[in-house]
Design a protein around this motif. Structure first.
Motif, PDB file in Angstrom:
ATOM      1  N   LYS A 115     -57.217  50.697 -20.653  1.00 30.59           N
ATOM      2  CA  LYS A 115     -56.089  50.199 -19.864  1.00 30.59           C
ATOM      3  C   LYS A 115     -54.882  49.924 -20.762  1.00 30.59           C
ATOM      4  CE  LYS A 115     -54.799  46.346 -16.853  1.00 30.59           C
ATOM      5  NZ  LYS A 115     -55.288  45.142 -16.156  1.00 30.59           N
ATOM      6  N   ALA A 116     -55.102  49.220 -21.870  1.00 33.43           N
ATOM      7  CA  ALA A 116     -53.997  48.905 -22.786  1.00 33.43           C
ATOM      8  C   ALA A 116     -53.413  50.172 -23.393  1.00 33.43           C
ATOM      9  CB  ALA A 116     -54.479  47.965 -23.883  1.00 33.43           C
ATOM     10  N   LEU A 117     -54.279  51.118 -23.708  1.00 35.78           N
ATOM     11  CA  LEU A 117     -53.826  52.391 -24.277  1.00 35.78           C
ATOM     12  C   LEU A 117     -52.918  53.127 -23.288  1.00 35.78           C
ATOM     13  CD1 LEU A 117     -54.173  54.277 -26.737  1.00 35.78           C
ATOM     14  CD2 LEU A 117     -56.173  55.212 -25.593  1.00 35.78           C
ATOM     15  N   ALA A 152     -54.958  55.500 -15.913  1.00 34.48           N
ATOM     16  CA  ALA A 152     -54.852  56.904 -16.336  1.00 34.48           C
ATOM     17  C   ALA A 152     -55.888  57.297 -17.387  1.00 34.48           C
ATOM     18  CB  ALA A 152     -53.450  57.197 -16.856  1.00 34.48           C
ATOM     19  N   CYS A 153     -56.070  56.485 -18.404  1.00 31.77           N
ATOM     20  CA  CYS A 153     -57.019  56.840 -19.469  1.00 31.77           C
ATOM     21  C   CYS A 153     -58.462  56.744 -18.969  1.00 31.77           C
ATOM     22  CB  CYS A 153     -56.808  55.967 -20.698  1.00 31.77           C
ATOM     23  SG  CYS A 153     -55.308  56.401 -21.601  1.00 31.77           S
ATOM     24  N   ARG A 154     -58.735  55.800 -18.103  1.00 29.94           N
ATOM     25  CA  ARG A 154     -60.079  55.685 -17.529  1.00 29.94           C
ATOM     26  C   ARG A 154     -60.385  56.916 -16.683  1.00 29.94           C
ATOM     27  NH1 ARG A 154     -61.117  54.091 -12.663  1.00 29.94           N
ATOM     28  NH2 ARG A 154     -59.218  52.861 -12.470  1.00 29.94           N
ATOM     29  N   LYS A 155     -59.425  57.332 -15.877  1.00 31.23           N
ATOM     30  CA  LYS A 155     -59.620  58.506 -15.034  1.00 31.23           C
ATOM     31  C   LYS A 155     -59.765  59.778 -15.863  1.00 31.23           C
ATOM     32  CE  LYS A 155     -57.273  56.754 -10.939  1.00 31.23           C
ATOM     33  NZ  LYS A 155     -56.083  56.890 -10.076  1.00 31.23           N
ATOM     34  N   ALA A 156     -59.106  59.814 -17.020  1.00 29.38           N
ATOM     35  CA  ALA A 156     -59.168  61.004 -17.876  1.00 29.38           C
ATOM     36  C   ALA A 156     -60.572  61.258 -18.414  1.00 29.38           C
ATOM     37  CB  ALA A 156     -58.183  60.873 -19.039  1.00 29.38           C
ATOM     38  N   VAL A 171     -62.743  53.715 -28.571  1.00 34.79           N
ATOM     39  CA  VAL A 171     -61.464  53.063 -28.275  1.00 34.79           C
ATOM     40  C   VAL A 171     -61.583  51.562 -28.544  1.00 34.79           C
ATOM     41  CG1 VAL A 171     -59.837  52.471 -26.414  1.00 34.79           C
ATOM     42  CG2 VAL A 171     -60.670  54.821 -26.639  1.00 34.79           C
ATOM     43  N   ARG A 172     -62.673  50.956 -28.095  1.00 31.65           N
ATOM     44  CA  ARG A 172     -62.879  49.518 -28.332  1.00 31.65           C
ATOM     45  C   ARG A 172     -62.989  49.210 -29.821  1.00 31.65           C
ATOM     46  NH1 ARG A 172     -66.360  50.087 -23.851  1.00 31.65           N
ATOM     47  NH2 ARG A 172     -68.136  50.112 -25.251  1.00 31.65           N
ATOM     48  N   LEU A 179     -53.512  60.690 -25.678  1.00 31.21           N
ATOM     49  CA  LEU A 179     -53.467  59.295 -26.137  1.00 31.21           C
ATOM     50  C   LEU A 179     -54.824  58.848 -26.669  1.00 31.21           C
ATOM     51  CD1 LEU A 179     -51.397  57.489 -23.359  1.00 31.21           C
ATOM     52  CD2 LEU A 179     -50.773  57.736 -25.753  1.00 31.21           C
ATOM     53  N   ILE A 180     -55.869  59.189 -25.949  1.00 33.46           N
ATOM     54  CA  ILE A 180     -57.212  58.807 -26.368  1.00 33.46           C
ATOM     55  C   ILE A 180     -57.570  59.482 -27.684  1.00 33.46           C
ATOM     56  CG2 ILE A 180     -59.663  58.987 -25.786  1.00 33.46           C
ATOM     57  CD1 ILE A 180     -58.778  58.720 -22.796  1.00 33.46           C
ATOM     58  N   ALA A 181     -57.298  60.779 -27.784  1.00 32.45           N
ATOM     59  CA  ALA A 181     -57.619  61.518 -29.012  1.00 32.45           C
ATOM     60  C   ALA A 181     -56.888  60.933 -30.217  1.00 32.45           C
ATOM     61  CB  ALA A 181     -57.267  62.998 -28.831  1.00 32.45           C
ATOM     62  N   GLU A 182     -55.621  60.603 -30.027  1.00 30.67           N
ATOM     63  CA  GLU A 182     -54.842  60.013 -31.114  1.00 30.67           C
ATOM     64  C   GLU A 182     -55.398  58.641 -31.492  1.00 30.67           C
ATOM     65  OE1 GLU A 182     -50.327  58.395 -31.889  1.00 30.67           O
ATOM     66  OE2 GLU A 182     -50.615  60.006 -30.439  1.00 30.67           O
ATOM     67  N   CYS A 183     -55.760  57.864 -30.502  1.00 34.81           N
ATOM     68  CA  CYS A 183     -56.276  56.513 -30.750  1.00 34.81           C
ATOM     69  C   CYS A 183     -57.562  56.547 -31.567  1.00 34.81           C
ATOM     70  CB  CYS A 183     -56.528  55.801 -29.417  1.00 34.81           C
ATOM     71  SG  CYS A 183     -57.336  54.201 -29.571  1.00 34.81           S
ATOM     72  N   ILE A 184     -58.479  57.438 -31.212  1.00 35.98           N
ATOM     73  CA  ILE A 184     -59.768  57.454 -31.909  1.00 35.98           C
ATOM     74  C   ILE A 184     -59.795  58.446 -33.069  1.00 35.98           C
ATOM     75  CG2 ILE A 184     -60.989  56.603 -29.892  1.00 35.98           C
ATOM     76  CD1 ILE A 184     -62.092  59.404 -29.440  1.00 35.98           C
ATOM     77  N   ASN A 185     -58.631  59.051 -33.335  1.00 35.43           N
ATOM     78  CA  ASN A 185     -58.477  59.934 -34.493  1.00 35.43           C
ATOM     79  C   ASN A 185     -59.479  61.093 -34.485  1.00 35.43           C
ATOM     80  OD1 ASN A 185     -57.092  60.685 -36.789  1.00 35.43           O
ATOM     81  ND2 ASN A 185     -58.459  59.556 -38.157  1.00 35.43           N
ATOM     82  N   GLN A 186     -59.566  61.742 -33.327  1.00 38.16           N
ATOM     83  CA  GLN A 186     -60.443  62.901 -33.164  1.00 38.16           C
ATOM     84  C   GLN A 186     -59.647  64.048 -32.550  1.00 38.16           C
ATOM     85  OE1 GLN A 186     -63.829  63.549 -33.701  1.00 38.16           O
ATOM     86  NE2 GLN A 186     -63.844  61.636 -34.871  1.00 38.16           N
TER      87      GLN A 186
END
Length: 90
Positions: free
Chosen positions: A18-20, A30-34, A10-11, A45-52
């Motif tokens: 947090k920004a995501l 939410a994303c940290r807890k996920a 993500v970085r 959201l995380i999967a889309e962000c890191i394209n995985q």
């Protein structure tokens, strides 16, 4: 994937968990807890962000088609069951 690998990915995309989350309309944590607790919206959201694919990030939570592997547990019935187990042990 290991939680630190997810955070690093993500970085590397120039953002933070947090920004995501805030960009996706979720609470800032939410994303940290996920990373530890299933949260379909945050995980997506995380999967889309890191394209995985989501199942590559959390193979224990999703099957190869992206379907969820777990079911929700009724917390009240779980607490009652636990209470009964301890009450019966006396």
């Amino acid at each position: 994937m290991h939680r630190e690998d997810i955070k690093a990915a993500v970085r590397k995309r120039g953002t933070t968990l947090k920004a995501l989350a805030l960009t996706g309309g979720l609470s800032e944590s939410a994303c940290r807890k996920a990373l530890d607790v299933p949260s379909p919206r945050a995980e997506a959201l995380i999967a889309e962000c890191i394209n995985q694919p989501i199942h590559k990030i959390w193979p224990d939570r999703y099957d190869c088609r992206g379907g969820r592997r777990f079911t929700k547990v009724n917390n009240t019935s779980l607490q009652a069951k636990t209470h009964r187990q301890f009450a019966g042990a006396n």
